[in-house]
Structure formats: structure tokens, C-alpha cells
Motif scaffolding. Sequence first.
Motif, PDB file in Angstrom:
ATOM      1  N   THR A   1       0.822  -1.211   0.000  1.00 55.71           N
ATOM      2  CA  THR A   1       0.000   0.000   0.000  1.00 55.71           C
ATOM      3  C   THR A   1       0.859   1.265   0.000  1.00 55.71           C
ATOM      4  O   THR A   1       0.437   2.290  -0.539  1.00 55.71           O
ATOM      5  CB  THR A   1      -0.947   0.047   1.207  1.00 55.71           C
ATOM      6  N   LYS A   2       2.046   1.175   0.562  1.00 58.96           N
ATOM      7  CA  LYS A   2       2.937   2.335   0.598  1.00 58.96           C
ATOM      8  C   LYS A   2       3.555   2.592  -0.778  1.00 58.96           C
ATOM      9  O   LYS A   2       3.645   3.730  -1.221  1.00 58.96           O
ATOM     10  CB  LYS A   2       4.030   2.122   1.643  1.00 58.96           C
ATOM     11  N   GLN A   3       3.975   1.524  -1.481  1.00 58.78           N
ATOM     12  CA  GLN A   3       4.672   1.687  -2.754  1.00 58.78           C
ATOM     13  C   GLN A   3       3.781   1.463  -3.971  1.00 58.78           C
ATOM     14  O   GLN A   3       4.224   1.636  -5.101  1.00 58.78           O
ATOM     15  CB  GLN A   3       5.870   0.747  -2.821  1.00 58.78           C
ATOM     16  N   LYS A   4       2.565   1.023  -3.764  1.00 58.54           N
ATOM     17  CA  LYS A   4       1.574   0.807  -4.829  1.00 58.54           C
ATOM     18  C   LYS A   4       1.945  -0.289  -5.823  1.00 58.54           C
ATOM     19  O   LYS A   4       1.391  -0.365  -6.905  1.00 58.54           O
ATOM     20  CB  LYS A   4       1.299   2.098  -5.605  1.00 58.54           C
ATOM     21  N   LYS A   5       2.933  -1.151  -5.477  1.00 56.14           N
ATOM     22  CA  LYS A   5       3.250  -2.294  -6.332  1.00 56.14           C
ATOM     23  C   LYS A   5       3.941  -3.371  -5.499  1.00 56.14           C
ATOM     24  O   LYS A   5       4.530  -3.093  -4.457  1.00 56.14           O
ATOM     25  CB  LYS A   5       4.117  -1.889  -7.511  1.00 56.14           C
ATOM     26  N   LEU A   6       3.848  -4.595  -5.988  1.00 57.55           N
ATOM     27  CA  LEU A   6       4.446  -5.746  -5.315  1.00 57.55           C
ATOM     28  C   LEU A   6       5.759  -6.080  -5.999  1.00 57.55           C
ATOM     29  O   LEU A   6       5.792  -6.351  -7.199  1.00 57.55           O
ATOM     30  CB  LEU A   6       3.492  -6.948  -5.367  1.00 57.55           C
ATOM     31  N   THR A   7       6.844  -6.036  -5.244  1.00 56.08           N
ATOM     32  CA  THR A   7       8.152  -6.359  -5.804  1.00 56.08           C
ATOM     33  C   THR A   7       8.788  -7.481  -4.986  1.00 56.08           C
ATOM     34  O   THR A   7       8.348  -7.791  -3.874  1.00 56.08           O
ATOM     35  CB  THR A   7       9.086  -5.126  -5.775  1.00 56.08           C
ATOM     36  N   LEU A   8       9.813  -8.071  -5.557  1.00 54.01           N
ATOM     37  CA  LEU A   8      10.538  -9.137  -4.859  1.00 54.01           C
ATOM     38  C   LEU A   8      11.193  -8.595  -3.595  1.00 54.01           C
ATOM     39  O   LEU A   8      11.277  -9.296  -2.583  1.00 54.01           O
ATOM     40  CB  LEU A   8      11.583  -9.760  -5.786  1.00 54.01           C
ATOM     41  N   GLU A   9      11.633  -7.356  -3.640  1.00 52.48           N
ATOM     42  CA  GLU A   9      12.245  -6.734  -2.460  1.00 52.48           C
ATOM     43  C   GLU A   9      11.251  -6.639  -1.305  1.00 52.48           C
ATOM     44  O   GLU A   9      11.601  -6.891  -0.153  1.00 52.48           O
ATOM     45  CB  GLU A   9      12.768  -5.355  -2.817  1.00 52.48           C
ATOM     46  N   ASN A  10      10.001  -6.301  -1.619  1.00 56.33           N
ATOM     47  CA  ASN A  10       8.965  -6.236  -0.584  1.00 56.33           C
ATOM     48  C   ASN A  10       8.712  -7.603   0.029  1.00 56.33           C
ATOM     49  O   ASN A  10       8.540  -7.730   1.241  1.00 56.33           O
ATOM     50  CB  ASN A  10       7.657  -5.704  -1.161  1.00 56.33           C
ATOM     51  N   ILE A  11       8.674  -8.616  -0.808  1.00 57.03           N
ATOM     52  CA  ILE A  11       8.419  -9.974  -0.321  1.00 57.03           C
ATOM     53  C   ILE A  11       9.557 -10.455   0.568  1.00 57.03           C
ATOM     54  O   ILE A  11       9.330 -11.012   1.646  1.00 57.03           O
ATOM     55  CB  ILE A  11       8.192 -10.935  -1.500  1.00 57.03           C
ATOM     56  N   VAL A  12      10.791 -10.222   0.143  1.00 57.85           N
ATOM     57  CA  VAL A  12      11.946 -10.668   0.918  1.00 57.85           C
ATOM     58  C   VAL A  12      12.038  -9.919   2.250  1.00 57.85           C
ATOM     59  O   VAL A  12      12.285 -10.526   3.296  1.00 57.85           O
ATOM     60  CB  VAL A  12      13.249 -10.515   0.103  1.00 57.85           C
ATOM     61  N   SER A  13      11.809  -8.619   2.228  1.00 65.62           N
ATOM     62  CA  SER A  13      11.883  -7.858   3.480  1.00 65.62           C
ATOM     63  C   SER A  13      10.767  -8.278   4.427  1.00 65.62           C
ATOM     64  O   SER A  13      10.983  -8.381   5.639  1.00 65.62           O
ATOM     65  CB  SER A  13      11.839  -6.356   3.217  1.00 65.62           C
TER      66      SER A  13
END
Length: 52
Positions: free
Chosen positions: A21-33
Motif C-alpha cells: 500500500t505504501k509503494q503501490k506495487k508488489l516487488t521481490l524486495e517487498n516480499i523478501v523484506s
Amino acid sequence: MITAIIFGFAIFCGWLVFDVTKQKKLTLENIVSSLVVGVIGALGWWILDLFF
């Protein structure tokens, strides 16, 4: 042990929703963190469960 896994999964999901919701997209970095934070949370809960 089961409660620590459930707690870690809840932290993972919450952190992932917060990042998306903060970055408006799902990335691999978000998943790993989110996974790292979930594992740290689960380990902390498990250690607390051992002592109390």
C-alpha cells in the motif's frame, strides 16, 4: 512452536500489505523484506514462549 509460526505468518502478511500500500506495487524486495521481518518476529515469539 505453532503459535510462533502463526505469529510470524501474520507479521509477514501485515508487513507485506503495508509495503504494497505504501509503494503501490508488489516487488521481490517487498516480499523478501516481509519474509525477513516475519522470521525475526517468529523467532522472537518462540524465544519468549520458551521463557514464559
